[in-house]
Write a protein that holds these residues in place. Structure first.
Motif, short mmCIF file in Angstrom:
data_model
loop_
_atom_site.label_atom_id
_atom_site.label_comp_id
_atom_site.label_asym_id
_atom_site.label_seq_id
_atom_site.Cartn_x
_atom_site.Cartn_y
_atom_site.Cartn_z
N GLN A 10 0.84 -1.19 0.00
CA GLN A 10 0.00 0.00 0.00
C GLN A 10 0.87 1.24 0.00
O GLN A 10 1.84 1.34 0.74
N THR A 11 0.51 2.17 -0.85
CA THR A 11 1.22 3.44 -0.86
C THR A 11 0.29 4.50 -0.32
O THR A 11 -0.92 4.44 -0.49
N ARG A 12 0.86 5.45 0.31
CA ARG A 12 0.09 6.53 0.90
C ARG A 12 -0.22 7.57 -0.16
O ARG A 12 0.69 8.12 -0.78
N ARG A 13 -1.50 7.82 -0.38
CA ARG A 13 -1.88 8.80 -1.38
C ARG A 13 -1.94 10.18 -0.73
O ARG A 13 -2.54 10.34 0.33
N SER A 14 -1.32 11.13 -1.37
CA SER A 14 -1.36 12.49 -0.83
C SER A 14 -2.67 13.14 -1.25
O SER A 14 -3.21 12.87 -2.32
N ARG A 15 -3.17 13.98 -0.39
CA ARG A 15 -4.42 14.65 -0.66
C ARG A 15 -4.17 15.78 -1.64
O ARG A 15 -3.12 16.41 -1.61
N PRO A 16 -5.13 16.04 -2.52
CA PRO A 16 -4.92 17.11 -3.50
C PRO A 16 -4.93 18.48 -2.82
O PRO A 16 -5.46 18.63 -1.73
#
Length: 86
Positions: free
Chosen positions: A20-26
């Motif tokens: 799992q990779t951490r998605r950055s918030r827009p």
């Protein structure tokens, strides 16, 4: 005198799965900064009108000391909204 046992250092356990990779918030939309400023300015303007008119403005007379809470409430909401800005 007996010597105590030496403890082995604990190995760190990964809290996030490796797959799992951490998605950055827009980033925030462009109007978000204006919303923050609007809350600050409304709160400050409300307090200034209350102080300079001595509570004599229609609608402010009956609120009394609650006017201060309303003005600072807008400022606090502006601070709360500003913490969500990216």
């Amino acid at each position: 005198m007996p010597e105590s046992r030496r403890r082995k250092p604990k190995k760190p356990t990964p809290s996030v799965n490796a797959n799992q990779t951490r998605r950055s918030r827009p980033p925030s939309p462009p109007w978000f900064g204006g919303l923050i400023l609007a809350f600050f300015l409304i709160g400050i303007a409300y307090l200034l009108v209350y102080y300079f008119s001595n509570g004599g403005v229609l609608g402010m007379e009956g609120l009394g000391g609650w006017n201060i809470l309303i003005g600072f409430g807008f400022v606090v909401i502006g601070l709360a909204v500003s913490t969500q800005w990216r």
